[in-house]
Enzyme design. Structure first.
Site, PDB file in Angstrom:
ATOM      1  N   ASP A 215      27.733  34.673  38.990  1.00  0.00           N
ATOM      2  CA  ASP A 215      27.610  34.894  37.557  1.00  0.00           C
ATOM      3  C   ASP A 215      26.777  36.158  37.309  1.00  0.00           C
ATOM      4  O   ASP A 215      27.026  37.195  37.909  1.00  0.00           O
ATOM      5  CB  ASP A 215      26.990  33.637  36.927  1.00  0.00           C
ATOM      6  CG  ASP A 215      26.964  33.630  35.421  1.00  0.00           C
ATOM      7  OD1 ASP A 215      27.989  33.301  34.813  1.00  0.00           O
ATOM      8  OD2 ASP A 215      25.900  33.942  34.859  1.00  0.00           O
ATOM      9  N   ASP A 341      38.329  29.179  36.254  1.00  0.00           N
ATOM     10  CA  ASP A 341      37.062  29.530  35.609  1.00  0.00           C
ATOM     11  C   ASP A 341      37.255  29.699  34.107  1.00  0.00           C
ATOM     12  O   ASP A 341      38.015  30.557  33.666  1.00  0.00           O
ATOM     13  CB  ASP A 341      36.532  30.825  36.229  1.00  0.00           C
ATOM     14  CG  ASP A 341      35.073  31.075  35.950  1.00  0.00           C
ATOM     15  OD1 ASP A 341      34.614  30.728  34.844  1.00  0.00           O
ATOM     16  OD2 ASP A 341      34.389  31.625  36.830  1.00  0.00           O
ATOM     17  N   HIS A 369      33.922  27.674  37.373  1.00  0.00           N
ATOM     18  CA  HIS A 369      32.888  28.714  37.405  1.00  0.00           C
ATOM     19  C   HIS A 369      31.740  28.366  38.358  1.00  0.00           C
ATOM     20  O   HIS A 369      30.941  29.239  38.681  1.00  0.00           O
ATOM     21  CB  HIS A 369      32.337  28.945  35.990  1.00  0.00           C
ATOM     22  CG  HIS A 369      31.423  30.121  35.894  1.00  0.00           C
ATOM     23  ND1 HIS A 369      31.840  31.413  36.166  1.00  0.00           N
ATOM     24  CD2 HIS A 369      30.099  30.224  35.565  1.00  0.00           C
ATOM     25  CE1 HIS A 369      30.824  32.245  36.007  1.00  0.00           C
ATOM     26  NE2 HIS A 369      29.758  31.554  35.645  1.00  0.00           N
TER      27      HIS A 369
END
Length: 392
Positions: A215, A341, A369
């Site tokens: 991320d 995701d 994710h």
């Protein structure tokens, strides 16, 4: 942390819907997981054996998971009460190795049924049992969490890598995990990543690590790759922000600003300096967290995240990176895509890959994710495979 809204300087964001963009499979991508026994007839002994053992696996798995969560909570309480345990607040908890099967950690603490892409394998069946750590350029992984997460999110990956003999460190960035700093007071990327830069500065001369960023952690490892290129053997971006020089995380995600309705609904901007000033942090609506970050993850891991996630600082998201070919460009980069995701759509991932192509791209089939929860075995396989790739 996904598609950050470009209009976030006002308390209320404009919401628009757009059809999800389908992605193509990249030519050099790999599928995650282990081998499956396709074509077995219904009622075969192999399937019957699996069904009989599933309840026992789930019970054992649930017990281990509950013990791990309880230990983490007790440890946090101990720290807040002024405990004196010798522990670096920028690093994750370590599970001591045990010679007893009874006390050892399982290969995955997920309670999901077995699947072809991420099976619950026995230790002797796990991938890459032929790893010779002494032959690797680096056998030391440093795991860097994404926005709102903490070192705690890597607990499955830590256990799997350490079981294979790797050295693993998971860092809590400033204001994340058990790091006690107030997120609203973080004003720069350098301040946010300081626990990571401190860690790398303390490495012995000549020691190299494999950085893994998830991320917003992708922007963080890019920042330190520019500072310490000689200390980074490889960099792995897992559903992560992989930016170009002169680009901020907000710049990249604003290009697809209309494509993620879930993110727009989930974002909660915090204005510690008043509503007339820019946001100081970003939080998430817990009722939408599952659909956004954990749509393929086990329920127990979602529960762990719901009580562990913290707001992420806003100012570092605005900061443009300065990356040189001589330093950042000298580090071998790899990207791991997550096709399911909802926070960082695969179309955005492929846009970053096309803008700054890494050495190789891997695809975690069925991963959301948070692949450290949804596909821990397959993620582990790719990390070990990347560690074994020789210099070209």
């Amino acid at each position: 942390m996904g598609n950050l809204c470009s209009s976030c300087f006002s308390p209320k964001s404009v919401r628009q819907k757009k059809k999800r963009t389908a992605s193509k499979r990249l030519p050099n991508s790999s599928s995650g997981g282990g081998a499956g026994g396709g074509g077995l007839p219904a009622g075969s002994s192999n399937r019957w054996s699996r069904m009989r053992s599933s309840r026992k696996e789930k019970v054992q798995d649930a017990l281990i998971h509950e013990q791990a969560v309880a230990a983490a909570i007790l440890f946090q309480q101990h720290q807040r009460n002024g405990g004196s345990l010798p522990f670096d607040r920028s690093a994750s908890l370590r599970f001591p190795a045990s010679g007893s099967k009874k006390n050892s950690l399982p290969r995955s603490s997920s309670s999901r049924a077995r699947s072809l892409t991420d099976p619950l394998l026995q230790p002797q069946q796990l991938v890459n049992q032929d790893v010779k750590l002494d032959d690797l350029e680096s056998n030391h992984f440093v795991l860097v969490h994404g926005g709102g997460f903490g070192a705690w999110c890597w607990y499955k990956t830590i256990a799997l890598l350490e079981d294979c003999g790797f050295t693993v460190a998971a860092v809590d960035l400033t204001g994340s995990g058990i790091h006690s700093f107030d997120t609203n007071n973080i004003t720069s990327l350098s301040q946010y990543v300081k626990p990571l830069t401190d860690f790398l500065e303390k490495l012995a001369d000549g020691e190299k690590v494999i950085l893994v960023g998830h991320d917003f952690g992708g922007a963080c490892i890019s920042y330190v790759m520019e500072l310490f290129p000689s200390k980074v053997s490889k960099a792995v971006f897992v559903a992560a922000a992989m930016l170009t020089s002169g680009q901020s995380t907000l710049d990249m995600f604003s290009q697809k600003g209309d494509s993620n309705e879930i993110m727009r609904q989930a974002q909660i901007f915090l204005y510690a300096n008043g509503n007339n000033n820019p946001p100081t942090a970003i939080d998430l609506d817990k009722s939408l967290m599952k659909d956004l970050l954990f749509n393929q993850s086990p329920t127990k891991d979602i529960a762990l995240a719901s009580v562990s996630m913290r707001p992420m600082p806003f100012m570092p998201v605005l900061e443009k990176l300065s990356l040189s070919e001589k330093k950042y460009g000298s580090v071998r980069r790899f990207y791991i895509e997550t096709p399911e995701d909802n926070a960082l759509p695969v179309s955005v991932q492929e846009s970053m890959i096309n803008s700054s192509p890494p050495e190789r791209v891997f695809r975690l089939k069925g991963a959301d994710h948070s692949p450290f929860f949804s596909k821990p075995q397959a993620l582990h396989k790719f990390l070990v495979e990347i560690s074994k790739l020789p210099s070209t």
